[in-house]
Design a protein around this motif. Structure first.
Motif, PDB file in Angstrom:
ATOM      1  N   LEU A 143      21.618  13.260  35.500  1.00  0.00           N
ATOM      2  CA  LEU A 143      21.804  11.896  35.027  1.00  0.00           C
ATOM      3  C   LEU A 143      20.474  11.361  34.521  1.00  0.00           C
ATOM      4  O   LEU A 143      19.418  11.687  35.069  1.00  0.00           O
ATOM      5  N   ASP A 144      20.521  10.536  33.477  1.00  0.00           N
ATOM      6  CA  ASP A 144      19.319   9.858  32.986  1.00  0.00           C
ATOM      7  C   ASP A 144      19.347   8.410  33.431  1.00  0.00           C
ATOM      8  O   ASP A 144      20.345   7.691  33.228  1.00  0.00           O
ATOM      9  N   LEU A 145      18.248   7.981  34.053  1.00  0.00           N
ATOM     10  CA  LEU A 145      18.130   6.622  34.581  1.00  0.00           C
ATOM     11  C   LEU A 145      17.081   5.856  33.792  1.00  0.00           C
ATOM     12  O   LEU A 145      15.932   6.296  33.683  1.00  0.00           O
ATOM     13  N   TRP A 146      17.473   4.735  33.241  1.00  0.00           N
ATOM     14  CA  TRP A 146      16.548   3.819  32.586  1.00  0.00           C
ATOM     15  C   TRP A 146      16.369   2.592  33.487  1.00  0.00           C
ATOM     16  O   TRP A 146      17.341   1.887  33.786  1.00  0.00           O
ATOM     17  N   THR A 147      15.158   2.364  33.926  1.00  0.00           N
ATOM     18  CA  THR A 147      14.870   1.140  34.685  1.00  0.00           C
ATOM     19  C   THR A 147      14.207   0.144  33.735  1.00  0.00           C
ATOM     20  O   THR A 147      13.244   0.474  33.044  1.00  0.00           O
ATOM     21  N   ILE A 148      14.731  -1.053  33.708  1.00  0.00           N
ATOM     22  CA  ILE A 148      14.241  -2.102  32.807  1.00  0.00           C
ATOM     23  C   ILE A 148      13.849  -3.316  33.648  1.00  0.00           C
ATOM     24  O   ILE A 148      14.685  -3.875  34.370  1.00  0.00           O
TER      25      ILE A 148
END
Length: 611
Positions: free
Chosen positions: A572-577
């Motif tokens: 899974l790819d996780l983007w934290t913003i």
């Protein structure tokens, strides 16, 4: 000879049809500017709040601490057939910090339009304030004529309102600022009439008093900052009354030995004073109605951003910042979100323009102050602007709430600035030999010929620069959004399109509705792109979203993130913003992507690959 005389009369605007035609031209220019690229800019977080509450929906229906789909996140932006005015008022008063008048109007307005891909139409939402902004052009014309009995001043004010960059900015936002601007114009019109009655020692007409109270109460029910308008008007009017009383007493002492009573000055008629006090009392009652809501708004999590701590440099910023906002009401060039050379060139052009324009504008006001029939009204309007700025700075420094941070709040004194600009431009137009004070060029030893231009050429240059500034606003080179999902989302799509087809989760720490709206703005941009770039890219699908709630301790947000990651398939790819909590990537076997990401306004983001 007759032809030259007619040409001169047309230039001076002596024919009634000329004024009607010119006003229509200003309205046409203002309409084109306000509707150009109206829906091209992404919605800001505060615009999303306006959309949600105007629809009668709630932000509390969005699930927290679990992965949700794009449609679930954007559900509050869908038309709700069951919503009515009652739900609009209820959700607004429980979740926001604004009074309900504009939101009720917007609720009826948006029901007239169809949805866009299941969502409310952003164009329709922005069209309402744009129309109200257009109405402000003839409204400021009427104000100028009522206050000064001069069609030329009215025309100049209408022209400035049509091309003012700041006016275009607030008119292209799906927000409620153009409605209070109209009400401020009406309220200032009543102030001008009252000033004239005081100057002529007449009684204030009762219809003016009643209309004034109604406008003020409606204004407060539209935006709480209208209270600042009332306060600034009160300070300005009080100064005029005290000055009139002092002059009467002083002159009566000098004329005590004069038997001719006709030579003695007249004081303000008591009945007129009573009606002015009645207006103040009626307006005060209109303010008291909203005291409980005001107390809730000041303690709301949505207003904490203006109470942030300040260092020494930040404490010196409010006054110059207000000056900068006032400049944008006259002129603006690209100074944000562009390359450094462009910023430097734009800054230099603006600096030269202000050296040229400010002396002309100041001298125009000075000349008007010397005219006995209008000097008092000019003083009142200048006093109103000064009083409003003093109140802004007082709230900023004494209460610790920096309300100079947001450009949108400066609508309080915007119409007064426009009418003063109209007054000065009218004087400049009438005085062909009027030239700018050339002290600046002498001091800098720069023999700039343009600084010597006066009269009608100067008016044309000032209006033209205002028009250019408005064009930078509609093309998104000025007054850019604080958050740019239109840049962030394509960046995410670009990177994910080059990767294997893994699921994507976008996570943000949710401290208030502000973060919820920021995430909705990102989802909105994904939805907007779905009909173009995403539809042609079979490798990319909509991500899922996580609003990790933060309750004091940031560990709650960290735990929510890892609980969600544990339930999702891997890899899974996780983007934290803007994830203001620890990610603790080792707990889920996640690693930070090695590729450096470009800086994007409003966001601090990272990409993690979890396996």
């Amino acid at each position: 000879m007759t032809f030259q005389s007619s040409k001169l009369k047309i230039a001076n605007g002596d024919y009634p049809w000329f004024h009607s035609l010119l006003l229509l031209i200003w309205i046409a220019i203002g309409t084109v500017l306000r509707f150009t690229n109206l829906a091209d800019k992404p919605p800001s977080t505060i615009e999303i709040a306006t959309l949600v509450f105007s629809l009668g929906n709630s932000l509390q229906t969005i699930p927290l601490d679990s992965a949700i789909t794009l449609d679930t996140l954007l559900q509050p932006l869908q038309l709700n057939p069951e919503a009515n005015i009652t739900s609009v008022i209820h959700n607004l008063m429980t979740e926001s910090t604004h009074p309900p008048v504009y939101f009720m109007l917007a609720h009826w307005w948006m029901k007239l339009f169809s949805t866009e891909a299941g969502l409310v139409s952003l164009w329709a939402a922005r069209a309402l304030p744009a129309i109200l902004g257009i109405i402000s052009i003839p409204a400021i014309f009427c104000f100028g004529f009522v206050a000064f009995r001069s069609r030329l001043i009215a025309q100049m004010a209408a022209g400035m309102m049509a091309v003012s960059p700041y006016g275009i900015f607030i008119a292209q936002e799906a927000r409620h600022y153009t409605l209070p601007v109209l009400l401020i114009i009406a309220s200032l019109g009543c102030l001008a009439i009252t000033t004239r009655t005081i100057n002529n020692h007449n009684v204030l007409p009762i219809w003016v008093a009643l209309f004034w109270v109604g406008v003020n109460c409606l204004g407060i029910a539209t935006h709480y900052f209208f209270i600042l308008v009332v306060a600034a008007e009160g300070l300005s009017l009080m100064a005029i009354i005290l000055l009139n009383t002092w002059r009467c007493r002083h002159q009566e002492i000098d004329l005590d030995s004069t038997p001719d009573l006709a030579l003695k000055p007249k004081s303000i008629i008591p009945n007129s004073l009573f009606r002015i006090y009645a207006v103040a009392a009626g307006t005060l009652i209109g303010c008291f109605v909203w005291l409980p809501a005001l107390q809730t708004a000041s303690d709301s999590e949505m207003t904490r951003w203006i109470y942030q701590g300040k260092n020494l440099i930040e404490l010196l910023e409010p006054a110059p910042r207000i000056l900068a906002w006032i400049v944008t009401m006259l002129a603006l060039l690209p100074v944000e979100g562009v390359s450094l050379p462009t910023i430097v060139v734009s800054g230099l052009i603006l600096l030269v323009f202000m050296f040229f324009a400010v002396p002309i504008l100041i001298r125009g006001v000075r000349i008007k102050l010397e005219e006995s029939d209008s000097s008092l009204i000019v003083q009142v309007l200048i006093g109103f602007i000064a009083g409003a700025i003093a109140i802004f700075l007082g709230i900023t420094y004494l209460l610790g709430a920096d309300i100079t941070l947001a450009a949108r709040y400066q609508f309080v004194y915007f119409p007064a600035v426009i009418i003063i600009l109209g007054v000065s431009l009218a004087v400049c137009w009438e005085n062909q030999e009027l030239e700018a004070n050339n002290k600046f060029s002498k001091f800098l030893k720069l023999p700039i010929p343009a600084l010597k231009i006066g009269g009608r050429k100067a008016v044309a240059i000032i209006l033209l620069i205002g028009l250019l500034g408005s064009m930078t606003v509609v093309t998104n080179f000025s007054f850019q959004k604080s958050k740019r999902p239109d840049i962030l989302v394509p960046q995410i799509v670009k990177i994910q399109s080059a990767s294997p087809k893994f699921p994507v989760l976008i996570a943000i720490v949710r401290k208030s509705h502000s973060e919820t709206r920021a995430m909705m703005g990102i989802a909105w941009e994904f939805k907007r792109l779905s009909s173009s770039s995403l539809s042609t890219n079979s490798q990319f699908k909509y991500p899922q979203f996580l609003l990790a709630k933060k309750d004091g301790d940031s560990q709650t947000a960290t735990d929510a993130l890892h609980k969600t990651l544990a339930q999702m398939p891997k890899p899974l790819d996780l983007w934290t913003i803007n994830f203001t909590a620890s990610v603790e990537e080792k707990r889920q076997n996640c690693v930070v992507d090695s590729q450096s990401q470009p800086k994007i306004s409003g966001y601090k983001y990272k990409l993690y690959h979890c396996s």
